[in-house]
Design a protein around this motif. Sequence first.
Motif, PDB file in Angstrom:
ATOM      1  N   TYR A 113      51.528  75.398  -7.181  1.00 44.21           N
ATOM      2  CA  TYR A 113      52.346  76.594  -7.448  1.00 44.21           C
ATOM      3  C   TYR A 113      52.147  77.648  -6.364  1.00 44.21           C
ATOM      4  CZ  TYR A 113      53.970  80.840  -9.788  1.00 44.21           C
ATOM      5  OH  TYR A 113      54.606  82.020 -10.084  1.00 44.21           O
ATOM      6  N   GLN A 114      50.906  77.892  -5.981  1.00 45.69           N
ATOM      7  CA  GLN A 114      50.626  78.910  -4.965  1.00 45.69           C
ATOM      8  C   GLN A 114      51.236  78.543  -3.620  1.00 45.69           C
ATOM      9  OE1 GLN A 114      46.343  79.095  -5.173  1.00 45.69           O
ATOM     10  NE2 GLN A 114      46.347  80.483  -6.929  1.00 45.69           N
ATOM     11  N   LEU A 115      51.250  77.247  -3.285  1.00 45.14           N
ATOM     12  CA  LEU A 115      51.812  76.812  -2.007  1.00 45.14           C
ATOM     13  C   LEU A 115      53.342  76.865  -1.997  1.00 45.14           C
ATOM     14  CD1 LEU A 115      49.496  73.750  -1.299  1.00 45.14           C
ATOM     15  CD2 LEU A 115      49.549  75.889  -0.011  1.00 45.14           C
ATOM     16  N   ALA A 116      53.955  76.672  -3.170  1.00 45.22           N
ATOM     17  CA  ALA A 116      55.421  76.600  -3.237  1.00 45.22           C
ATOM     18  C   ALA A 116      56.070  77.913  -3.651  1.00 45.22           C
ATOM     19  CB  ALA A 116      55.839  75.503  -4.213  1.00 45.22           C
ATOM     20  N   GLN A 147      49.930  66.299  -2.660  1.00 44.82           N
ATOM     21  CA  GLN A 147      51.004  66.046  -1.700  1.00 44.82           C
ATOM     22  C   GLN A 147      52.267  65.562  -2.402  1.00 44.82           C
ATOM     23  OE1 GLN A 147      50.117  62.728   0.841  1.00 44.82           O
ATOM     24  NE2 GLN A 147      51.656  63.262   2.355  1.00 44.82           N
ATOM     25  N   VAL A 148      52.109  64.674  -3.382  1.00 42.19           N
ATOM     26  CA  VAL A 148      53.259  64.141  -4.117  1.00 42.19           C
ATOM     27  C   VAL A 148      53.987  65.260  -4.861  1.00 42.19           C
ATOM     28  CG1 VAL A 148      53.906  62.759  -6.137  1.00 42.19           C
ATOM     29  CG2 VAL A 148      52.449  61.756  -4.358  1.00 42.19           C
ATOM     30  N   LEU A 149      53.257  66.045  -5.633  1.00 40.51           N
ATOM     31  CA  LEU A 149      53.880  67.091  -6.446  1.00 40.51           C
ATOM     32  C   LEU A 149      54.490  68.187  -5.575  1.00 40.51           C
ATOM     33  CD1 LEU A 149      51.227  67.396  -9.304  1.00 40.51           C
ATOM     34  CD2 LEU A 149      53.423  66.200  -9.362  1.00 40.51           C
ATOM     35  N   LEU A 150      53.804  68.528  -4.489  1.00 38.45           N
ATOM     36  CA  LEU A 150      54.338  69.549  -3.598  1.00 38.45           C
ATOM     37  C   LEU A 150      55.610  69.055  -2.920  1.00 38.45           C
ATOM     38  CD1 LEU A 150      53.878  72.375  -2.487  1.00 38.45           C
ATOM     39  CD2 LEU A 150      52.483  71.364  -0.668  1.00 38.45           C
ATOM     40  N   ASN A 151      55.650  67.781  -2.549  1.00 34.85           N
ATOM     41  CA  ASN A 151      56.867  67.221  -1.958  1.00 34.85           C
ATOM     42  C   ASN A 151      58.038  67.274  -2.932  1.00 34.85           C
ATOM     43  OD1 ASN A 151      55.608  66.673   0.444  1.00 34.85           O
ATOM     44  ND2 ASN A 151      55.381  64.491   0.091  1.00 34.85           N
ATOM     45  N   LEU A 152      57.780  66.995  -4.212  1.00 34.27           N
ATOM     46  CA  LEU A 152      58.841  67.030  -5.214  1.00 34.27           C
ATOM     47  C   LEU A 152      59.402  68.447  -5.358  1.00 34.27           C
ATOM     48  CD1 LEU A 152      57.309  64.741  -7.996  1.00 34.27           C
ATOM     49  CD2 LEU A 152      59.175  64.161  -6.437  1.00 34.27           C
ATOM     50  N   VAL A 153      58.511  69.429  -5.405  1.00 36.72           N
ATOM     51  CA  VAL A 153      58.958  70.821  -5.533  1.00 36.72           C
ATOM     52  C   VAL A 153      59.675  71.275  -4.266  1.00 36.72           C
ATOM     53  CG1 VAL A 153      58.204  73.199  -5.874  1.00 36.72           C
ATOM     54  CG2 VAL A 153      57.139  71.362  -7.196  1.00 36.72           C
ATOM     55  N   ASP A 154      59.126  70.918  -3.106  1.00 41.98           N
ATOM     56  CA  ASP A 154      59.750  71.317  -1.838  1.00 41.98           C
ATOM     57  C   ASP A 154      61.159  70.731  -1.697  1.00 41.98           C
ATOM     58  OD1 ASP A 154      57.668  72.858  -0.982  1.00 41.98           O
ATOM     59  OD2 ASP A 154      56.772  71.336   0.305  1.00 41.98           O
ATOM     60  N   GLU A 155      61.327  69.478  -2.134  1.00 43.40           N
ATOM     61  CA  GLU A 155      62.642  68.850  -2.033  1.00 43.40           C
ATOM     62  C   GLU A 155      63.651  69.573  -2.915  1.00 43.40           C
ATOM     63  OE1 GLU A 155      65.190  65.912  -0.383  1.00 43.40           O
ATOM     64  OE2 GLU A 155      63.197  66.645   0.121  1.00 43.40           O
ATOM     65  N   ALA A 156      63.214  69.996  -4.113  1.00 39.24           N
ATOM     66  CA  ALA A 156      64.106  70.758  -4.990  1.00 39.24           C
ATOM     67  C   ALA A 156      64.468  72.104  -4.354  1.00 39.24           C
ATOM     68  CB  ALA A 156      63.441  70.970  -6.349  1.00 39.24           C
ATOM     69  N   ILE A 157      63.470  72.782  -3.769  1.00 39.32           N
ATOM     70  CA  ILE A 157      63.730  74.063  -3.114  1.00 39.32           C
ATOM     71  C   ILE A 157      64.751  73.892  -1.990  1.00 39.32           C
ATOM     72  CG2 ILE A 157      62.686  75.847  -1.653  1.00 39.32           C
ATOM     73  CD1 ILE A 157      60.112  75.499  -3.281  1.00 39.32           C
ATOM     74  N   LEU A 201      60.898  60.166  -2.460  1.00 38.99           N
ATOM     75  CA  LEU A 201      60.674  59.724  -3.828  1.00 38.99           C
ATOM     76  C   LEU A 201      60.037  58.341  -3.854  1.00 38.99           C
ATOM     77  CD1 LEU A 201      61.036  60.601  -6.748  1.00 38.99           C
ATOM     78  CD2 LEU A 201      63.252  59.478  -6.760  1.00 38.99           C
ATOM     79  N   SER A 202      60.436  57.450  -2.955  1.00 40.96           N
ATOM     80  CA  SER A 202      59.844  56.115  -2.896  1.00 40.96           C
ATOM     81  C   SER A 202      58.373  56.177  -2.514  1.00 40.96           C
ATOM     82  CB  SER A 202      60.600  55.242  -1.890  1.00 40.96           C
ATOM     83  OG  SER A 202      61.925  55.041  -2.289  1.00 40.96           O
ATOM     84  N   LEU A 203      58.057  57.002  -1.519  1.00 43.15           N
ATOM     85  CA  LEU A 203      56.669  57.170  -1.121  1.00 43.15           C
ATOM     86  C   LEU A 203      55.849  57.764  -2.257  1.00 43.15           C
ATOM     87  CD1 LEU A 203      57.015  58.518   2.519  1.00 43.15           C
ATOM     88  CD2 LEU A 203      55.930  56.388   1.839  1.00 43.15           C
TER      89      LEU A 203
END
Length: 253
Positions: A113-116, A147-157, A201-203
Motif C-alpha cells: 500500500y505504501q509503495l502504490a 512483487q506479485v501484489l505490487l505488479n497487480l496494483v500497478d497494472e490497475a493504476i 499475470l502469467s508470471l
Amino acid sequence: MDTPEDLRHRLEQAELACRLLEESNRFKSSFLARTSHELRSPLNGIIGMHQLILNGLCEGPEEQHEFLEKAHEASLKLLALLDDLIDVAKMEHGTAQMETAPLPLGHLLQEVYQLAYLPAQNRNLRLEITLPPEDLQILADYRRLKQVLLNLVDEAIRQMPEGRIRLFTTPPADAQIRVYVEDQRPPQAAQPAPNADGLSLSLASRLVSLMGGELTLLPPQTPIPAPASITAELREPDWPPTVVCCSLPLASS
C-alpha cells in the motif's frame, strides 16, 4: 508379481503424469507467445521515441525531454519484465529457490500500500486497503509475493482513467487465506487478448504456484465478501469490477 489392482494404480498414475505434462507444455507455449509480445511492446516504444528525436521531429527542448522520459519509462518496464522472466526461469531449472517462510501478511500488504499509494494519488485514483489480523501469518517468499501484489496494483493504476482500487482479505478457510485486488478498469482493459498484457499475470500466477498458492482472475459478477471497513462513496461504474484472487497457504500456528 503385480496384482490387477497394482497395475490399475500404476496406470492411473501414468495417465495423471501424462496429463500434467500436457498441461505444462500448453502453459509454456501460451506463455512464450505472450512473452514475445510483452517484451516487444516497451522495446518498440523506446525505438519510436528515439526515432522522433533523431529525425528532428520534436517541437522544442520540452517535447524532446518528454520523449526521453517516455523512453526511460519503457526501458525500466522492459528491464523489470526481463528480471521477472529470468527469476521464473531460474526457479523452473532449480538454480534459484523460493525462500518460503512464515511471514506476517498484514505487514506485507501495508508495504504494498505504501509503495502504490502515491502513484495512485498522482492519477487521481483511490487506493483502499483492509488489513488482516496482526498475528496472521502465511507461508510465502516475502520479496516475490510483494512483487506479485505490487505488479497487480500497478497494472490497475496504469489502465484506469478514474475510480478506485481495493486490496483486502477474507477470513481464512481450508488452511488458506485469500487476498483480493479489485479495481474499476474498463472492460476492454480487464479482459486482455491472448497476446496483450498477459505476461505480468502469467508470471505472477507462476510465482504464486511455486509458493504453494494460486492466482485467479475471477469471472465477472463473482460475489466477493468485501469488508465493511471499505467505503462505497465513489460512483460505481456501469461494468463489473476486475478482481484477482491470490490464495496462499497459512503458516502453522
